[in-house]
Every structure is written in C-alpha cells, then in structure tokens.
Motif scaffolding. Structure first.
Motif, PDB file in Angstrom:
ATOM      1  N   LYS A   1      53.847  51.345  36.441  1.00  0.00           N
ATOM      2  CA  LYS A   1      53.645  51.581  35.009  1.00  0.00           C
ATOM      3  C   LYS A   1      53.045  50.384  34.277  1.00  0.00           C
ATOM      4  O   LYS A   1      53.152  50.281  33.055  1.00  0.00           O
ATOM      5  CB  LYS A   1      54.970  51.966  34.325  1.00  0.00           C
ATOM      6  CG  LYS A   1      55.689  53.139  34.947  1.00  0.00           C
ATOM      7  CD  LYS A   1      54.973  54.445  34.650  1.00  0.00           C
ATOM      8  CE  LYS A   1      55.724  55.624  35.251  1.00  0.00           C
ATOM      9  NZ  LYS A   1      57.016  55.831  34.652  1.00  0.00           N
ATOM     10  N   GLY A   2      52.428  49.476  34.980  1.00  0.00           N
ATOM     11  CA  GLY A   2      51.793  48.333  34.334  1.00  0.00           C
ATOM     12  C   GLY A   2      50.353  48.203  34.776  1.00  0.00           C
ATOM     13  O   GLY A   2      49.958  48.720  35.827  1.00  0.00           O
ATOM     14  N   PRO A   3      49.511  47.516  33.999  1.00  0.00           N
ATOM     15  CA  PRO A   3      48.127  47.310  34.412  1.00  0.00           C
ATOM     16  C   PRO A   3      48.045  46.303  35.555  1.00  0.00           C
ATOM     17  O   PRO A   3      48.863  45.386  35.644  1.00  0.00           O
ATOM     18  CB  PRO A   3      47.450  46.769  33.146  1.00  0.00           C
ATOM     19  CG  PRO A   3      48.551  46.172  32.353  1.00  0.00           C
ATOM     20  CD  PRO A   3      49.792  46.940  32.669  1.00  0.00           C
ATOM     21  N   LEU A   4      47.078  46.476  36.426  1.00  0.00           N
ATOM     22  CA  LEU A   4      46.875  45.554  37.546  1.00  0.00           C
ATOM     23  C   LEU A   4      45.572  44.799  37.337  1.00  0.00           C
ATOM     24  O   LEU A   4      44.486  45.390  37.365  1.00  0.00           O
ATOM     25  CB  LEU A   4      46.827  46.311  38.877  1.00  0.00           C
ATOM     26  CG  LEU A   4      46.527  45.426  40.097  1.00  0.00           C
ATOM     27  CD1 LEU A   4      47.755  44.617  40.478  1.00  0.00           C
ATOM     28  CD2 LEU A   4      46.054  46.262  41.279  1.00  0.00           C
ATOM     29  N   ASP A   5      45.677  43.510  37.112  1.00  0.00           N
ATOM     30  CA  ASP A   5      44.491  42.674  36.953  1.00  0.00           C
ATOM     31  C   ASP A   5      43.790  42.563  38.309  1.00  0.00           C
ATOM     32  O   ASP A   5      44.387  42.110  39.285  1.00  0.00           O
ATOM     33  CB  ASP A   5      44.914  41.286  36.462  1.00  0.00           C
ATOM     34  CG  ASP A   5      43.731  40.419  36.077  1.00  0.00           C
ATOM     35  OD1 ASP A   5      42.610  40.695  36.538  1.00  0.00           O
ATOM     36  OD2 ASP A   5      43.931  39.460  35.310  1.00  0.00           O
ATOM     37  N   PRO A   6      42.507  42.973  38.392  1.00  0.00           N
ATOM     38  CA  PRO A   6      41.835  42.944  39.703  1.00  0.00           C
ATOM     39  C   PRO A   6      41.710  41.544  40.297  1.00  0.00           C
ATOM     40  O   PRO A   6      41.580  41.404  41.505  1.00  0.00           O
ATOM     41  CB  PRO A   6      40.455  43.550  39.406  1.00  0.00           C
ATOM     42  CG  PRO A   6      40.283  43.464  37.935  1.00  0.00           C
ATOM     43  CD  PRO A   6      41.654  43.537  37.346  1.00  0.00           C
ATOM     44  N   SER A   7      41.789  40.512  39.455  1.00  0.00           N
ATOM     45  CA  SER A   7      41.683  39.150  39.994  1.00  0.00           C
ATOM     46  C   SER A   7      42.887  38.782  40.844  1.00  0.00           C
ATOM     47  O   SER A   7      42.834  37.832  41.628  1.00  0.00           O
ATOM     48  CB  SER A   7      41.525  38.139  38.858  1.00  0.00           C
ATOM     49  OG  SER A   7      42.655  38.156  38.012  1.00  0.00           O
ATOM     50  N   THR A   8      43.992  39.520  40.719  1.00  0.00           N
ATOM     51  CA  THR A   8      45.168  39.265  41.556  1.00  0.00           C
ATOM     52  C   THR A   8      45.125  40.040  42.869  1.00  0.00           C
ATOM     53  O   THR A   8      45.903  39.758  43.767  1.00  0.00           O
ATOM     54  CB  THR A   8      46.456  39.641  40.804  1.00  0.00           C
ATOM     55  OG1 THR A   8      46.463  41.056  40.557  1.00  0.00           O
ATOM     56  CG2 THR A   8      46.553  38.898  39.486  1.00  0.00           C
ATOM     57  N   ALA A   9      44.249  41.029  42.976  1.00  0.00           N
ATOM     58  CA  ALA A   9      44.199  41.875  44.169  1.00  0.00           C
ATOM     59  C   ALA A   9      42.889  41.755  44.930  1.00  0.00           C
ATOM     60  O   ALA A   9      42.737  42.350  45.993  1.00  0.00           O
ATOM     61  CB  ALA A   9      44.428  43.339  43.780  1.00  0.00           C
TER      62      ALA A   9
END
Length: 1244
Positions: free
Chosen positions: A490-498
């Motif tokens: 239920k939270g946004p995923l910053d693509p820089s972390t993945a």
C-alpha cells in the motif's frame, strides 16, 4: 457547466454540458464555499452537490500541499474557479459532449488560464515537500512536472475507470478569443514568500526570509597546489623538495669541507688514539691461572671487564653470565620448569572462545556511535535486517555499456526467483519459518519487499493484465501518482531503490534489478526472533547457491547476494581458509631455522653439525608461547579473534627466530677451548642485554597497541605482547637449555634428530674452532666488501642524501593515505560477498538511510521547540528540518540526498482544519477514519451513510482551537496516538501508521516531553571508504551546529556509523600510538645503555623506517585503519632489532668510527641479515599465498616492506650514520698476550 447529469461506473460524477445564470447561495452553502474558496463571494454557478464533489476531490491533494498555504490557496483557486465561479462562461468552453445512460454529459472542455497564473501556481508549489516519502509533493499531485504546462497536462488527463483524476478531459489554454467574449481566468496567484500565506524555507527556498539564510556548506579543506609548467604538485611536496635541496646542499658542502680538511697530514692520528671519535683507551694488566681451561675463562672475564658498560648493562651482563652458567649446569630442571609453567597457562584453553560478531570486533567500548545506536535501538526500533539480491546483465564486449535489464524475459525470470524465495521454509526448532513470518510489514499486511514486481502487486497474474513491461516503464515515472503503481504493501515504490546501473532518471536503461527483503530486527541477538531470522537467512543463501545461481547464469546474467548474517558467517569460514598457508609458513621457517642454526654443511659431518632437532624445538617453543598466551587470556575471559589464531603464531615465530639465531651464533663464536658452561655464559653475557632490549621494545610496542579502541586490534596487541614476552622467557630458559643439550650431543658425536645413535670416528673437520666458523661467506662479505664500500666518503654522502630524500618523499606521500578498511579485504577471496560488495558500489543509486534523532522534544504550549523543529508554515526559518532541507541542496559537501521525512510536519498537517479528510471525530469525540478506508461501522447501526461512509464526522479542530496556529499540549497529547494509528489512504495520505510507527517513542510522552523521535532522510550514494567517513563527519558537524543553534540535543544515526567512527580520528590515534611506542623504545634504550647519543640514533632510524613505511602504504594504496595502525606500532618493536644489535656492537668495539663500524658489521651484520632479515622474509613471503586479502595487504605487503626497509636502514644507513656521527666507544684495550684474542671477540 451546471449541475450533475450522470455518474460513471466507478462513482465519479459528470457535469451537465449546459450553463445557467449564477445564483445567490443560502448562508450555509455560502459559508461552506467561503471556507474552501475565499475568492468566490456573492453569486455562484454551481449546486451544493457540485461543491461537495469538489470538496471530496481536492481533499486528496490537500494533505500534500497544506504545509505551504500559498501553494494550497493557488491550487484550490484553480478548481474553485472551474466549479463555482459566476464568470466561468468567460473562460470555460465545452468542446465534447458524451452520452451517459441516455444523458448528455461533459466529455471535454477548454479551460482558459493566463500563463501568469499558471507560472505563479507552479512556482508556489514546485518545492513543497511530501515528508513521508522524502520527496516533493509535485511528484504525487503533478507526476513530477517540471513546469506548469506539464502539470496542467497531467491534471487535465481524463481518468480511466477506477483511477484517480478528472472524469472528463480538460485542455488548459491561454489563447482565449476575446472577440467572442472569452477571457482567461486570472485570479491572483500568491507567492510562496507572501508573508500572509508564508511557507517554510523548506517548501519555499526563494522566500526573502530564506534567501538570506543560504545553506551552510561544511568547511571543506582545500588542497593547496602549485603548477610548474604542465606539472601540478601539492604545496607540501614543493615545500619538502625545497627543504631537501637546501639541506642536501648544506650537507654536501659540509662533507666536501670535511674531506678537504682530512687531506691535511697534521690531522691524521693513530686510530686507537683518535679522540675525535670519543674513544676511551685504558690499560689493564691481566693475570694468569694455573690450569689452561680456567685460564681462558678468566681471560674472558678480564676482557669483559675491559668494556665500560652502563650500570644497567653491566648488571645485566653479570647476571646473564651467572645465569648462563647455572642453566648449562641444570638444563633438565630449567627445561622442565619452563615447560611446566607454559603448559599450566595453556590449560586456560578450556575456556577458549572466538569472537566473530562484527560489532564486537570493530567497535570500541564507550564508542559514541555505539551508544547512539543503543539509544536508537532501545527507544525507537533496531534498523531492519537486510536480505538482498542483485540481478544484472553482462556487457556484450569489454568497455561496452551493459544492456538494459528491463525486458519481459527478465521480469518473468524475476517472478520465478520470487516464487522460489517465497517457498523457502527454514527449520528452526521443529517449526518452519517463511519470509512472511519474519518480514517487515509497515501496514500489517504484505511484506515491504523492494522490487519492481511491486508494480504488479507481486502477482505474476497481473503482469499481462496490467500491460506487461509497458506498465513497469509507466510506473517508473508515475509511481507516486497512479493507484495501479502502488505496491502490495500500500505504499509507493521509488524505482531508484529497485533498479541500478542507470543515469539520472533514465530508469528504463537500468542494467540491474535490486531486490531487497527488509526483515524485522530485535535488540537481543539470542532471542527466538533473531534465531528464526538467521535460520531463514541460511536457507536463503543455500537456495541462491543451489538453485538461483544456475538459473540466472543460464540466462547470461549475473547474481550477487547477501543476508544480514553473511559477514559473520564468512568470517567464521575464514578461520579455516588459510590453515594450509599458515602450516606451510611454519614448515618453511622450520627448514630455514635448521639450516641457519647449523654449521656450514659438510657431507662427512652434516648429520652431526646440523641443528634440525634444535630448530624443531625452537618452533615448538614458539607454538607453546602462543598457546600459553591464548590460554592465559582465555582463562580471564577475553575472547580470541581469527586474526589472533592466524597471524600471531607466524608473527611470534618471525620475531622469536631472530633471538634463536643470535643466541646459537653467539655460542658458536666462543672459543672451543672453553667448557660448554663457559661458552654459554659468555654468549648470554655478550648478547643477553641486546636481545632483552629488543624483546622489551617489541613487547612495549605491542602493548601500546592495546590502547587502540578497536577491540579486534586491541585484543590482538594484548595477545601478541604476552606471546612475545613468553617467547622471550622461553628462549632464555628452555631454549638455552636445549642449546646445552644440542652442543653436548654434537660433542659426543651423536646424530641430529636421532641422538640415541652415536657415530664413531673423528670429525675434527667440523670442530676446527671459532675462527673457521666465523669465516663464512656472509661474514667475509660484510667485512671485506660491504663495510669497505660504506666506508668510502662519497658513498656515505650519497647514502645520507638518498635516505633523506626517501624520508621527505614519504612524508609528502603520507597525505595521500586514505582512512578506511574495505569490507572485501576482510573476507576470503572466494567469498560470495566479494562480488556482492563490488556490485553494490557499481549499481546502487541511493545511499544508506540517515536519521536525525531528537532527544527530549518538549511539545508543550509553553515551549518553542515545535517551531524550532518543523518545516511547514509558521516554522522557524532555521529549524532543524529546514536546515536539513537546505543541506540537501549541497549534497556534495553535506552528503544529504533529500529533505527529511518529518512525522512532526505530517502530524501538524494531519490535525489542521484544512486537511478536513484526515483528523476527524464522531460526535462522541472518538476517532473517525477517512471515508475511503474500511467502513467504521456496519450499515445497520445507524452511523453510516448508504454508501458506507461515516456520517456525523467533523474535523477535530477549528483554527480558533489552536494557540498560535499550533495544537495545545492537551491536543497534541490526545491526537498524536490517533495520528500514529491512522492508515494512509487517498483521502488522507498523511496517516502516520507504517511510515512513522517507529519514529516516535510514546513511552512517557504524556508529561509534555517526547524522549526520542527521528527524522529520516538518505545519504548520497557512498562508493568509497572515504565517502563513508566524510559523510559521517559531515552529519556530525551538521548536528552539532544545529544542536548548538537551537538548544536541542540532536544526533545523526546511520547503520554504518558504528563501524566507521574510528576513522574520524584515525590519524590522531596513529600518531599518538606511534609516539608513545617510540618514546617507550627510547626510554628502554636509555635505561639499558645510559647513552642518549646511541638511543637517539636508534630512534632516528626507527622514525625514518616508519615514515618510509607510510610512504610505501601510500604507493600501494593501503588504507589507514586499526589494522594498519597496529602494524605500524608493531613495526616500531620489530624495527628495533635491525638497529639495536649493530649499534651495541659499534658501542663496544675499539678503534676509530670507521673501524668500529667495520667490526660491528663483521660481528653482527651477518646475524642481522641471516637471523633477522632472512627469517622474517621467509615467513612473510608465504603469506602472499593467503586466500584472505587482509593477510596479503596488511601482513604480507606491509611486513615485506618493513623487512626490506629495516634491512636497508639497519645494514646501509645506520652503519653510515654511526661511522660519521656515532657515539664514543666503551671498549677498553687490554695489555698482555691475550690482546689479539680479545679484539677478535667483542665482549658485552
């Protein structure tokens, strides 16, 4: 557009496509409109239903923008004018009509707005922060727009079913045709710097009050440099070059003057009466005894009395002579007693334990970082455990950029990998542990796995339904604004972390997937929670090695991996990695000792003259000294380390062999006519004081290392000091007794290694006296070649000039040494973590989390600390969060990447009346959740509307309820737990549950003080050890400055600080430790020799060796850390051996300085070369084959450099210095027939 003419299937209402004259609202509706749209007064052009729809739609954006009132006002005005303005017909034109359930509805409109308003709106909102995600609000309400046109394009996009956004298309235009009565909307756009609607400096850096307080840049030490033509050199290098040229010129001039003066015949003198060297000449008559054997022994005694020793040396020589006689007469007693004591100490091994926990090895007691970590863990929550996979593509050819990893095939492979990870079932005490049992769940449902699979809700079935790879690429840009891009947790995923391996925001070019599994952590390492996690981690690593690696490699990809317990497990494995290397080192050393201790090999007598058994016994004594040292410390509860187990045996062997060789050679130098007890007593009197001096210096140098705060190095120094002390004691007890046994064996013609076998016949060729023994090749070289060459005046000048140049060059190079200890070096070369750490450096585009922890925050009404911390409107311009925001604008010096996520800002927004969808209460004053969250009631209990929304809910407060626009003490106390329990949702994104659950300690907060709270941000990517050190230093300097300015205790915390704190003052630690060690050596030399002159020369050479060793470290890129500092400190003790024996031999020799230098080299030069240099060289070279890089870099390279530098300084530089500036001789010439004999064998 007037009234509502239809509702879409997703519940969004659509306006009617016709107009209506404006009407005057009733007082209630007017008041409601005024509260949201103060620019609209009088008549309106909307119904109450339209206004309610407007209110419900904008409430999703309000929590993002309410921290900056000017931005929020401009944003609301945009939609208020669109919905209810009485003049809307002048700037709105319906361009498309759609049919919805047979009703005509608006399908699209043109909305005419001036560029001035558009630019003003964007400028007021572009820097507003959304603290929860450490990002800007525009990322969420504007999809990261970079100008107002992009923002309007995003707002005007027609939303697909079940997605947030407008139910019809809005085309924002500024080119209104005034000829047909159209006029662009142009209400006042408030500046974020407007004093009446002022925003904080964090949200509005351009505000006048903020521009005067520019971000404070940490003081960065500039490196002074000088350009000479095309060459750029540092100032220190140029300065030292000038100093060298001046000193070298003066020295060479002095040398030429001395040489010219020495050609005057009147200055020549008898070398034995040369007073310029300070030699003392005395005449003593000798006496004769009746028997020949005792006559020689008495002559030896008179020779010794002919040397004017210092009181300490004289006392030691006398005691060593008496002790040597006693040992030679009682070897069995001495051997058994010494072995008994050592074996008794070895019994402590029953309590032997090895420490492998990194925090216990590398973090000192009383460490500030350790205390701050303890505070953070106990008051907030321990930092989560990290399990990570890095899946990357390979470049097609060398020097080519690797291809993108974002392909359909690779995403499907990632789903397969995730399925296998989800299927892990680790066995812990009979129960099965899965990832969902231990993972971190911010909202209590799904694991917070950081993976691009979150864009598909971690479900492979959603891949095709969401649009395949196009959906992922879409989410890279809209991860914060599109509901379909929200993660399963239920939270946004910053693509820089993945993702990794991309530049800027070009996520589609990423060459690596980064999959991170955050796992819950607890303080107690022995708890069941920790053990369950460790069990799963072991199963995780096993799965990767057995199944995932082959799967990935078959796709021509690379996979690196790590778990929280990986380093500790690999350190344990390291204990057996170099067992063979250490064993070979012992065997090689043993073989060399056997050769070095024996006489020149002769085929007819080598089995008699060899010393294999004696060498083996010496090696065993070294091992026993190590065992006794480890046993002693184990008995008193000190845990061992892997470095101790692997390095100390080699180190003590290399140090101990020197004394063995010196002792045996000293006995062999004695006249064969003497009885064995006389030879041993003379040998001990001759070399006993010097080996005592060297050993004490080594022990003291190692002992100094025990004051270094890093536990691994401190314990290592303690164990080593004790082992060397015990080895020295065994050498002067058990080894001397073994020497007596071995010489008796040889004289009795018994075979070495098999002393029970006696060989008949004469072997006189092996016993022709000491003269033959001293005429070896190495001894002849020292006397006939080495010493004469160094005696040439020109050679002396060149040697002094070259060694001085090396020292000054090394001083210049020292400034290039960087602090740190690369993690790869500590691990075995074949460890899977080697590739992992390399890939982390290469691919990661975000740094470690950084927390600013505030102690004892007083939130009461009487305190100003709320405004001193927050960063929304009415907060101080120099508040903590504003200062963090400013620091993030200069990331190259602050190492802060983003503004901080602020629970305080979000809480103040959450309780504000403007965020009317957040803090709400029922009429009974209990908490009312947002409408888009699960119904607070069942439909039949009367407190819900027909659509399931809660009714009779009102905002918690009105502005009049606050004091100075801030909650009172009681309001703060009552609503903070509500905020931390509130789930974030579209209607209220500011809910604190999950995002701030562990950011505040509620224990005892009822008294108006929050004991601990944290504000999270991130460091910039840290790729080098120096980056980690500098980032920690910058964070501490920032916190110290802010704490002093605000009067609030603030400290920074990041998970790596504990391991890097030592490097903040590593140079200070190194210089203090080295200074203490050098002073200790000087004091020992002074006490024993009572000669400041000779002690000063020894210290001078030691300092030059250390400086040159630092220069070698700079050339080899060896970093400065606790390991290298310990090595440097130990180098002081080891380097003493290269100096002390030559200096003492020079001190007790007769003649002028050149003759005494030649005699010292002839007497001790061979022993220093074969017994010290070669023994250390043999043992050191074996370490280059070690499988662990730390041994190769910090033990092979550094010790090899030390041995070579010690050899050059001890046998080249020191003799030259002594021949030019040496101390006076303490040698006494003896009258009588024995004069020649006494001069042939210097007595000590």
């Amino acid at each position: 557009m007037y009234d509502i003419c239809g509702t879409r299937s997703d519940g969004k209402v659509v306006n009617c496509p016709f107009g209506s004259p404006s009407v005057k609202p009733d007082d209630l509706l007017s008041a409601k409109i005024q509260s949201l749209c103060p620019t609209i007064s009088g008549n309106i052009c909307c119904t109450e239903a339209q206004f309610d729809t407007l209110r419900s739609q904008v409430q999703q954006a309000i929590p993002f923008l309410v921290g900056c009132p000017a931005c929020l006002r401009n944003f609301l005005n945009l939609f208020c004018e669109l919905t209810c303005s009485p003049n809307q017909s002048q700037f709105i034109n319906v361009t498309d009509i759609a049919q919805l359930k047979k009703n005509s509805t608006v399908g699209g409109i043109d909305y005419y707005i001036t560029d001035t308003f558009g630019q003003g709106l964007f400028d007021s909102c572009k820097e507003v922060k959304f603290g929860t995600m450490n990002s800007r609000a525009i990322e969420y309400v504007g999809s990261g727009a970079t100008n107002f046109r992009e923002w309007f394009a995003f707002i005007g996009r027609k939303a697909v079913l079940n997605m947030p956004g407008s139910p019809y298309a809005i085309n924002f235009r500024s080119d209104a045709d005034e000829s047909v009565g159209m006029k662009p909307m142009n209400v006042t756009a408030y500046s974020c710097g407007d004093t009446s609607l002022g925003c904080s400096c964090g949200d509005c850096p351009s505000a006048p009050v903020c521009s005067s307080s520019a971000p404070t840049q940490p003081h960065k030490k500039g490196s002074c440099s000088v350009r000479i033509g095309s060459l750029k050199a540092r100032c220190i290098e140029v300065s030292l070059a000038i100093v060298y040229i001046v000193l070298a010129s003066l020295f060479l001039g002095w040398g030429l003057c001395i040489k010219r003066g020495s050609r005057n015949p009147s200055l020549k003198a008898n070398p034995f009466a040369n007073v310029t060297n300070g030699g003392r000449v005395q005449h003593v008559r000798s006496k004769k005894d009746e028997t020949i054997g005792m006559q020689i022994l008495e002559d030896s005694l008179h020779i010794t009395s002919g040397v004017q020793l210092s009181p300490v040396q004289g006392y030691m020589a006398k005691k060593f002579r008496l002790y040597g006689t006693w040992v030679a007469r009682n070897p069995v007693l001495v051997l058994c007693t010494s072995l008994g004591v050592v074996l008794f100490l070895g019994l402590g091994l029953i309590r032997f334990k090895v420490e492998t926990r990194p925090e216990k090895l590398w973090v000192g007691h009383g460490s500030r970082a350790a205390e701050e970590k303890q505070f953070f863990d106990s008051h907030l929550a321990p930092f989560y455990r990290i399990e990570q996979l890095l899946l990357a593509t390979k470049p097609q050819a060398a020097h080519e950029k690797p291809p993108t990893i974002v392909t359909e095939e690779n995403i499907k492979l990632l789903f397969q990998i995730q399925q296998k990870v989800d299927g892990i079932r680790a066995n812990y005490t009979g129960s099965l542990v899965s990832l969902t049992d231990i993972c971190m769940k911010p909202l209590g449902e799904a694991c917070a796995t950081q993976s691009i699979l979150q864009y598909y809700k971690m479900d492979p079935k959603n891949y095709d339904g969401y649009g395949g790879i196009d959906h992922a690429e879409y989410c890279f840009q809209h991860y914060s604004s599109d509901e379909n891009c929200m993660s399963a947790f239920k939270g946004p995923l910053d693509p820089s972390t993945a993702l990794g391996g991309f530049s800027g925001n070009n996520y589609s070019e990423a060459s690596a997937f980064i999959i991170t599994y955050p796992v819950n952590n607890v303080i107690d390492r022995e708890s069941n929670e920790t053990k369950r996690a460790v069990a799963w981690e072991k199963a995780f690593i096993q799965l990767v090695q057995d199944e995932l690696l082959p799967m990935v490699q078959s796709k021509n990809l690379t996979l690196s991996y790590s778990s929280e317990s990986s380093i500790e497990e690999e350190l344990k494995r390291e204990s057996t990695a170099d067992a063979i290397t250490i064993l070979i080192s012992y065997l090689v050393m043993f073989a060399y000792i056997s050769l070095a201790l024996g006489d020149t090999p002769r085929f007819t007598s080598f089995y008699i003259s060899s010393k294999v058994l004696l060498g083996l016994s010496g090696v065993i004594l070294v091992m026993l000294s190590v065992i006794a040292s480890v046993g002693f410390f184990s008995a008193i509860g000190v845990k061992s380390t892997l470095i101790i187990m692997e390095v100390i045996p080699f180190l003590v062997l290399a140090v101990g062999v020197d004394n063995m060789c010196i002792l045996v050679h000293a006995v062999k130098r004695q006249q064969m006519e003497l009885p064995l007890e006389g030879r041993i007593s003379n040998a001990l009197a001759e070399v006993g004081p010097s080996i005592t001096l060297a050993s004490l210096s080594e022990v003291l140098a190692f002992a100094v290392g025990s004051f270094i705060p890093m536990p691994a190095c401190r314990v290592f120094s303690m164990f080593a000091a004790m082992a060397i002390l015990l080895d020295f004691l065994l050498q002067v007890t058990a080894f001397v007794a073994l020497i007596a046994f071995d010489f008796l064996r040889a004289e009795d013609q018994r075979v070495d290694c098999f002393p029970c076998f006696k060989v008949s016949g004469s072997h006189a060729d092996s016993d022709k006296g000491s003269d033959q023994r001293k005429s070896g090749l190495l001894t002849r070289y020292m006397k006939e070649v080495h010493a004469p060459i160094l005696g040439i005046w020109g050679v002396k000048l060149v040697v002094i000039a070259v060694f001085a140049a090396l020292s000054l060059a090394s001083i210049a190079l020292c400034t290039r040494i960087q602090p740190g200890l690369e993690q790869q070096i500590v691990l075995p070369r074949d460890s899977y973590l080697q590739g992992y750490f390399n890939n982390v450096t290469e691919y990661l585009r975000i740094g470690p989390p950084l927390y600013f922890v505030v102690k004892n925050y007083n939130y009461s009404t009487e305190s100003r600390q709320t405004n001193q911390l927050c960063s929304i409107n009415h907060c101080d311009s120099d508040s903590l969060l504003n200062e963090i925001s400013k620091a993030s604008l200069v990331p190259t010096t602050s190492y802060i990447a983003k503004p901080a996520a602020s629970w305080l800002d979000d809480f103040l927004v959450w309780v504000s009346p403007e965020a009317f969808g957040c803090c709400r209460k029922f009429t009974n004053a209990s908490y009312c959740p947002p409408d888009d969250q699960p119904p607070c009631c069942s439909l039949d209990d009367g407190s819900c509307t027909v659509n399931g929304f809660c009714k009779d809910c009102t905002t918690c407060f009105r502005h009049s309820d606050f004091q100075n626009d801030r909650p009172t003490t009681s309001q703060f106390k009552e609503k903070l737990p509500w905020f931390l329990a509130a789930l974030p949702s579209a209607d209220c994104a500011k809910g604190g549950h999950g995002a701030y659950t562990n950011s505040i300690e509620l224990s005892g907060f009822e008294n108006g003080v929050i004991q601990a709270s944290s504000f999270r941000t991130y460091h910039t990517p840290l790729n080098k050890q120096v980056d980690f050190v500098n980032s920690m230093r910058a964070a501490r300097e920032f916190s110290s400055r802010v704490s002093k300015s605000l009067g609030i205790e603030v400290f920074p915390y990041s998970v790596f600080y504990m391991f890097f704190e030592q490097y903040l003052d590593i140079w200070k630690t190194a210089l203090i430790s080295l200074s203490v060690a050098i002073v200790a050596v000087f004091v020992v030399c002074l006490v024993i020799t009572c000669s400041i002159w000779s002690s000063g020369i020894i210290v001078l050479v030691l300092v030059m060796i250390l400086v040159d060793l630092l220069g070698v470290m700079a050339i080899l890129n060896i970093q400065l850390n606790a390991v290298s500092v310990v090595n440097l400190v130990m180098s002081v003790g080891i380097a003493v051996e290269f100096c002390v024996h030559i200096t003492h031999a020079f001190l007790v020799s007769s003649g002028d300085r050149d003759q005494r230098t030649k005699e010292a080299l002839g007497t001790m030069g061979a022993s220093v070369f074969s017994g010290i240099t070669i023994t250390k060289l043999v043992g050191v070279i074996v370490l280059c084959f070690s499988r662990t890089e730390i041994f190769v870099v910090y033990y092979f390279q550094m010790y090899l450099a030390l041995v070579l530098l010690g050899f050059l300084h001890g046998l080249v530089f020191l003799p030259v210095v002594l021949s030019m500036f040496g101390p006076p001789s303490r040698r006494v010439l003896v009258d009588g027939k024995e004069d020649n004999k006494s001069s042939a064998s210097p007595a000590f």
